[in-house]
Motif scaffolding. Structure first.
Motif, PDB file in Angstrom:
ATOM      1  N   VAL A 106      -1.999  -6.356  -0.648  1.00  0.00           N
ATOM      2  CA  VAL A 106      -1.676  -6.178  -2.064  1.00  0.00           C
ATOM      3  C   VAL A 106      -0.759  -4.961  -2.173  1.00  0.00           C
ATOM      4  O   VAL A 106      -1.111  -3.874  -1.710  1.00  0.00           O
ATOM      5  N   ILE A 107       0.406  -5.152  -2.782  1.00  0.00           N
ATOM      6  CA  ILE A 107       1.354  -4.053  -2.956  1.00  0.00           C
ATOM      7  C   ILE A 107       1.530  -3.789  -4.443  1.00  0.00           C
ATOM      8  O   ILE A 107       1.972  -4.667  -5.201  1.00  0.00           O
ATOM      9  N   LEU A 108       1.169  -2.566  -4.844  1.00  0.00           N
ATOM     10  CA  LEU A 108       1.236  -2.172  -6.241  1.00  0.00           C
ATOM     11  C   LEU A 108       2.429  -1.243  -6.478  1.00  0.00           C
ATOM     12  O   LEU A 108       3.149  -0.884  -5.554  1.00  0.00           O
ATOM     13  N   THR A 109       2.605  -0.845  -7.705  1.00  0.00           N
ATOM     14  CA  THR A 109       3.728  -0.028  -8.153  1.00  0.00           C
ATOM     15  C   THR A 109       4.020   1.152  -7.233  1.00  0.00           C
ATOM     16  O   THR A 109       3.107   1.788  -6.704  1.00  0.00           O
ATOM     17  N   GLY A 110       5.298   1.462  -7.057  1.00  0.00           N
ATOM     18  CA  GLY A 110       5.679   2.604  -6.232  1.00  0.00           C
ATOM     19  C   GLY A 110       7.158   2.606  -5.896  1.00  0.00           C
ATOM     20  O   GLY A 110       7.806   1.562  -5.879  1.00  0.00           O
ATOM     21  N   MET A 111       7.690   3.802  -5.621  1.00  0.00           N
ATOM     22  CA  MET A 111       9.080   3.941  -5.207  1.00  0.00           C
ATOM     23  C   MET A 111       9.239   3.556  -3.736  1.00  0.00           C
ATOM     24  O   MET A 111       8.299   3.626  -2.954  1.00  0.00           O
ATOM     25  N   GLY A 112      10.457   3.199  -3.373  1.00  0.00           N
ATOM     26  CA  GLY A 112      10.784   2.944  -1.981  1.00  0.00           C
ATOM     27  C   GLY A 112      10.422   1.544  -1.530  1.00  0.00           C
ATOM     28  O   GLY A 112      10.306   0.620  -2.339  1.00  0.00           O
ATOM     29  N   HIS A 113      10.222   1.359  -0.226  1.00  0.00           N
ATOM     30  CA  HIS A 113       9.935   0.027   0.311  1.00  0.00           C
ATOM     31  C   HIS A 113       8.814   0.055   1.341  1.00  0.00           C
ATOM     32  O   HIS A 113       8.661  -0.869   2.131  1.00  0.00           O
ATOM     33  N   ASP A 114       7.996   1.110   1.349  1.00  0.00           N
ATOM     34  CA  ASP A 114       6.874   1.163   2.273  1.00  0.00           C
ATOM     35  C   ASP A 114       5.967  -0.039   2.032  1.00  0.00           C
ATOM     36  O   ASP A 114       5.642  -0.364   0.892  1.00  0.00           O
ATOM     37  N   GLY A 115       5.543  -0.690   3.103  1.00  0.00           N
ATOM     38  CA  GLY A 115       4.710  -1.876   3.003  1.00  0.00           C
ATOM     39  C   GLY A 115       5.454  -3.165   3.258  1.00  0.00           C
ATOM     40  O   GLY A 115       4.835  -4.182   3.594  1.00  0.00           O
TER      41      GLY A 115
END
Length: 392
Positions: free
Chosen positions: A327-336
């Motif tokens: 599960v990938i939630l809100t955030g800057m960049g592209h980690d994940g």
């Protein structure tokens, strides 16, 4: 299946820079912030005041988009001023600024619950502030990201001076590498247009991994609260945060969600139905030790300019468990993104938060636009989705 992001049609750019108000009782700090921010032609300081009451009075008569708000001030502090500022202008983007203490970490998380968009950890002295290359980059990245988000939602144009970019140094200072990235390593901007959705695997996951960054605490509270308590898989969470903040965040997750959440420690045996949060400054991974899965923290080099980072956690979950629900939630960049690519290749599933409900659609946008997701959903729907997918 096809998905559509909320900003498929690019808006024409404008010559109007992002309009910022600085609120801090130190004139020296406000002067430094002004210098850091106005070095970029996309940013203009339209007001600079020394306490919360003056900020409220100024906002009533000024067209401000972003406020950088200190916590500790005389007359009226930041946490008292915050709800009043949002009453005056509900669309204003507020970034809380404070030194890194347990008390300020607690207040910053309270501020997020009251409507602040993010927090910024200030160096403890002006000499540290001027000597640290990371802090000015942090400050500028957050101001531009929230300015761009506000204008996108309002259908307004971004500044003309330069394209809005997410800096590689947009994660918290404690989570970043000091090495300058090569051009080849820099994340590239992608158009916010259609993205393909994969068919769910239909197989039961053995573990759930969640990654988040800017805006993540509130998203985590919502998703974890909405998860059905019948889920038996362990849940591992990497949230980009400095030390102290992750300790307080684990406590808040336990209080708000009803799940047992703890900041992970090396050697912890991973148990079903519990939440393990990566501590600030450490990558969190899982290793197999006989019949048990155990936490293994490390301070290996940052990945995606972050430590803790989502990608090493995802890789370790695949190795230890096999099928992963990511599960990938809100955030800057592209980690994940690369970790989720490996999850899909190993037969797992990926769910991402949609653009409209994200504070910043960087990390979830990266996995969505890479075609890795089986679902891209508002944060209010993710808990139910994860509960369903976890059953297989």
């Amino acid at each position: 299946m096809r998905g559509q992001s909320a900003s498929a049609d690019a808006k024409p750019r404008s010559s109007d820079p992002y309009r910022v108000m600085l609120v801090d009782d130190s004139a020296v700090i406000r002067g430094l912030f002004t210098r850091f921010l106005e070095a970029d032609p996309d940013v203009k300081i339209v007001a600079s005041v020394g306490d919360g009451q003056r900020a409220i009075d100024t906002l009533k008569n000024s067209d401000v988009e972003i406020i950088v708000l200190d916590i500790e001030m005389p007359r009226m502090d930041g946490i008292t001023a915050l709800p009043e500022l949002l009453k005056v202008n509900p669309s204003v983007q507020v970034v809380m600024a404070s030194t890194l203490t347990a008390r300020n970490a607690e207040i910053s998380l309270r501020a997020l619950a009251l409507g602040a968009r993010d927090y910024l950890t200030k160096p403890s002295s002006t000499s540290e502030m001027t000597g640290a290359a990371d802090f000015p980059s942090d400050l500028l990245s957050k101001v531009k990201a929230f300015g761009a988000q506000r204008r996108r939602k309002a259908g307004a144009a971004a500044p003309l001076a330069s394209a809005t970019r997410v800096s590689p140094k947009s994660a918290p200072a404690a989570a970043r590498s000091t090495a300058k990235p090569s051009l080849a390593a820099r994340p590239t901007a992608t158009a916010r247009n259609e993205f393909a959705l994969r068919k769910p695997s239909g197989r039961r996951a053995e573990v759930i991994g969640i990654g988040s960054s800017t805006g993540g605490p509130q998203a985590l509270f919502r998703v974890l609260t909405d998860l059905t308590k019948t889920i038996k898989q362990p849940i591992l969470v990497t949230q980009h945060m400095p030390p102290t903040f992750t300790t307080i965040l684990a406590e808040h997750i336990t209080k708000t969600s009803g799940w047992v959440c703890a900041e992970a420690k090396s050697g912890d045996v991973v148990s079903p139905g519990r939440i393990y949060l990566a501590p600030g400054g450490y990558h969190m991974t899982v290793k197999t030790d006989g019949a048990e899965k155990v936490i293994a923290l490390n301070q290996d080099p940052p990945e995606n300019f972050c430590r803790p980072a989502v990608d090493p956690m995802m890789r370790s979950l695949i190795k230890s468990y096999g099928r992963v629900l990511a599960v990938i939630l809100t955030g800057m960049g592209h980690d994940g993104r690369e970790g989720c690519r490996a999850v899909v290749e190993a037969g797992g599933d990926v769910v991402a938060q949609d653009e409209h409900s994200s504070v910043v659609w960087g990390m979830p946008g990266a996995v969505a636009q890479a075609g890795l997701c089986c679902e891209v959903l508002p944060v209010s729907d993710i808990g139910a989705s994860v509960s369903r997918l976890a059953r297989g």
